[in-house]
Design an enzyme around this catalytic site. Structure first.
Site, PDB file in Angstrom:
ATOM      1  N   ALA A 135       0.859  -1.184   0.000  1.00  0.00           N
ATOM      2  CA  ALA A 135       0.000   0.000   0.000  1.00  0.00           C
ATOM      3  C   ALA A 135       0.894   1.231   0.000  1.00  0.00           C
ATOM      4  CB  ALA A 135      -0.919   0.014   1.216  1.00  0.00           C
ATOM      5  N   ALA A 137       0.761   5.476   0.245  1.00  0.00           N
ATOM      6  CA  ALA A 137      -0.026   6.664   0.546  1.00  0.00           C
ATOM      7  C   ALA A 137       0.800   7.910   0.260  1.00  0.00           C
ATOM      8  CB  ALA A 137      -0.483   6.622   2.003  1.00  0.00           C
ATOM      9  N   SER A 138       0.235   9.067   0.591  1.00  0.00           N
ATOM     10  CA  SER A 138       0.901  10.323   0.263  1.00  0.00           C
ATOM     11  C   SER A 138       2.133  10.583   1.112  1.00  0.00           C
ATOM     12  CB  SER A 138      -0.088  11.484   0.435  1.00  0.00           C
ATOM     13  OG  SER A 138      -0.608  11.495   1.749  1.00  0.00           O
ATOM     14  N   ALA A 140       3.602   7.899   3.382  1.00  0.00           N
ATOM     15  CA  ALA A 140       4.379   6.689   3.646  1.00  0.00           C
ATOM     16  C   ALA A 140       3.791   5.518   2.879  1.00  0.00           C
ATOM     17  CB  ALA A 140       4.389   6.386   5.149  1.00  0.00           C
ATOM     18  N   GLN A 141       4.507   4.405   2.878  1.00  0.00           N
ATOM     19  CA  GLN A 141       3.987   3.177   2.299  1.00  0.00           C
ATOM     20  C   GLN A 141       4.236   2.032   3.272  1.00  0.00           C
ATOM     21  OE1 GLN A 141       6.165   3.006  -1.433  1.00  0.00           O
ATOM     22  NE2 GLN A 141       7.628   1.528  -0.630  1.00  0.00           N
ATOM     23  N   VAL A 142       3.518   0.924   3.062  1.00  0.00           N
ATOM     24  CA  VAL A 142       3.552  -0.202   3.999  1.00  0.00           C
ATOM     25  C   VAL A 142       4.048  -1.459   3.290  1.00  0.00           C
ATOM     26  CG1 VAL A 142       2.192  -1.662   5.542  1.00  0.00           C
ATOM     27  CG2 VAL A 142       1.690   0.787   5.372  1.00  0.00           C
ATOM     28  N   LYS A 160       6.017   0.310   8.114  1.00  0.00           N
ATOM     29  CA  LYS A 160       5.632   1.580   7.491  1.00  0.00           C
ATOM     30  C   LYS A 160       6.869   2.448   7.322  1.00  0.00           C
ATOM     31  CE  LYS A 160       2.077   5.176   7.909  1.00  0.00           C
ATOM     32  NZ  LYS A 160       0.913   5.620   8.718  1.00  0.00           N
ATOM     33  N   ASP A 295      -9.292   9.382  11.352  1.00  0.00           N
ATOM     34  CA  ASP A 295      -9.173   8.987   9.939  1.00  0.00           C
ATOM     35  C   ASP A 295      -9.789   7.597   9.762  1.00  0.00           C
ATOM     36  OD1 ASP A 295      -8.501   9.358   7.305  1.00  0.00           O
ATOM     37  OD2 ASP A 295      -6.430   8.721   7.514  1.00  0.00           O
TER      38      ASP A 295
END
Length: 538
Positions: A135, A137-138, A140-142, A160, A295
């Site tokens: 995944a 995101a803006s 970080a990524q996992v 992360k 969130d």
């Protein structure tokens, strides 16, 4: 001048991209300042001579697509604008609430280099295995990985990793956001009540926290501590040994994504019970703890089947958290409960007590406006009752009653709309008001009923006891200050202060009493205050 030109260039580029998606419609705060008009003119030129994308899509879809193309900062801005239906159209805000980070991941080798740089050890020595990103995101990524255990086996973890150079990119774009917000503030008096600068500052504060993954880990740890023992909810465990500013390692969650209704049903879970648990969890955290996950979109929520109808809700991604003071939590509970009970006069009074509405306005007129909002909504079938609709209509009366935007409530408003959407997706007939009523009633009885007033009295007595315990030191400080005003001959200088000998003896005696074990006299005073408070309650 250079800063202005740079930010104007960024604004022009954003307008150009937005025009390609026919997405220059969102903010309507009157006639915009000259630089914004210039950007719009360039954008219209692009629309005239170029082809727009997604002409047959909805406004929200087009705006989301444009912000995705503009990059991480604009994706985050789009998600944040979803919290401001008073700035953009409420329907558009609802569409933007579904905006998810849709960015390509950076390569695993770069992620491993960041891990080694931040943790001081090669990733291969910290993790038994580490796969590619699952995944992105803006911010970080996992990655999914494994770590060795004491018995020689391994356990799954989520890793992360912050995006490279993300701090600089966000800093540049936030500077442009602030520039536009201040420009609008200076040139559009009618837009000042929207507090655009405060809104951008709230976004900047949120992003700053998200840039340090140790803070997210701390938020997760705090939530786990606050909710320990709560049925139906838990947070993932943090691996602190493998967590730093740009890297966070946590327990891998094998739960079912909350949006996968077919899998939830196959696991024997009751979708209506799952929906109720989501709302119960959010309201409990907001009103009881004054601390909530801000969130709660479907991508961050998982359900673990545990034999109960609702299972256990597990939330991930604690980069954005909301906090309310005890007073704000009580105001929130009273306002929502007042709507549930259709006590519009009380809802109006709470708004005035909280300072949300200026005292120059009429309580009765505001109660009448609230009735006009509440009755059409609460009188409908459950499938038509919407918290989002309520908030949207509440925003419509803010201008009429000179209600300034409350930045500390922005996260709450947005999260309430999102969690209602999650629950309604699981159960189209879901009635948030029916679900909320017992939670709000129980909490209010514990806080403003006899038990709550007794607890407040005890806390007040304890504070008074601490103040009385510090009184000798305060008097000593005053005496030293008075002596410092005395001249070399010991006489006072001008109108300087001097303590009377009797006062000095009283200070010495108070200090001696204070040194005695238990501070008996002070506790007698505290107990007396408690007795008085209890008598008032009874």
């Amino acid at each position: 001048m250079i800063r202005h030109m740079r930010n104007l260039g960024r604004l022009m580029r954003a307008a150009w991209v937005l025009s390609r998606y026919d997405a220059l419609f969102a903010i309507d705060a009157g006639e915009p300042p000259a630089p914004v008009r210039a950007a719009r003119a360039v954008a219209r030129l692009r629309q005239t001579f170029g082809r727009t994308h997604g002409a047959d899509s909805s406004e929200g879809d087009r705006l989301a697509a444009a912000m995705t193309e503009l990059g991480p900062s604009y994706i985050k801005l789009g998600q944040f604008l979803a919290t401001r239906p008073d700035v953009i159209d409420p329907a558009l805000a609802k569409d933007l609430a579904q905006l998810q980070d849709r960015l390509p991941p950076f390569d695993t080798a770069t992620a491993k280099a960041i891990i080694e740089d931040d943790l001081g050890r090669p990733a291969d020595s910290l993790f038994a295995g580490m796969g590619d990103a699952i995944a992105a995101a803006s911010i970080a990524q996992v990655h999914k990985g494994t770590v060795p255990t004491s018995d020689g086996s391994t356990r799954d973890v989520a890793i992360k990793v912050l995006r490279p150079d993300v701090e600089r990119r966000f800093a540049n774009d936030l500077d442009a956001f602030f520039w536009v917000a201040r420009l609008v503030d200076r040139t559009l008096p009618s837009a000042r009540r929207l507090k655009l600068v405060d809104t951008v500052q709230t976004l900047a504060d949120s992003v700053k926290l998200e840039m340090d993954l140790r803070l997210e880990a701390a938020a997760m740890s705090e939530m786990a501590e606050r909710t320990r023992g709560d049925a139906g909810f838990r947070t993932p465990a943090i691996d602190w040994e493998r967590t730093s500013k740009r890297v966070m390692t946590l327990e891998w969650i094998n739960g079912i994504p909350i949006g996968d209704k077919a899998q939830l049903a196959a696991a024997g879970l009751d979708l209506k019970a799952v929906a109720a648990n989501v709302i119960n969890t959010f309201l409990t955290h907001a009103v009881r703890e004054g601390y909530f996950h801000a969130d709660m979109h479907p991508g961050n929520l998982f359900i673990e089947a545990d034999g109960s109808p609702a299972g256990t809700l597990v939330a991930v991604d604690y980069g954005i958290m909301g906090r309310l003071s005890p007073k704000e939590s009580r105001f929130l509970a009273e306002i929502l409960f007042g709507f549930v009970m259709r006590d519009y006069r009380r809802v109006a009074e709470v708004h005035f007590e909280a300072g949300y509405v200026p005292e120059t306005k009429s309580v009765d007129a505001f109660a009448q406006a609230l009735r006009a909002i509440g009755e059409p909504i609460l009188g409908r079938e459950a499938s038509e009752i919407s918290m989002a609709r309520l908030l949207g209509q509440l925003f419509e009366v803010t201008d009429q009653f000179d209600m300034a935007t409350r930045p500390e409530l922005i996260m709450l408003q947005k999260t309430m709309v999102v969690v209602e959407g999650v629950a309604r997706d699981l159960d189209p007939e879901f009635n948030m008001w029916t679900t909320a009523e017992p939670i709000l009633r129980q909490w209010l009885e514990s806080r403003i009923g006899p038990e709550g007033r007794l607890q407040d009295a005890v806390r007040g007595a304890e504070r008074m006891g601490r103040l009385m315990g510090d009184l000798p030191e305060l008097l000593e400080t005053a005496e030293r200050a008075a002596r410092s005003l005395a001249g070399p001959d010991g006489n006072s200088m001008g109108e300087g202060l001097r303590l009377h000998p009797d006062t000095a003896r009283a200070i010495a005696e108070a200090q001696a009493r204070r040194e005695r074990p238990g501070r008996i006299a002070l506790w007698i005073g505290a107990i007396a205050l408690t007795v008085i408070a209890v008598s008032a309650v009874i």
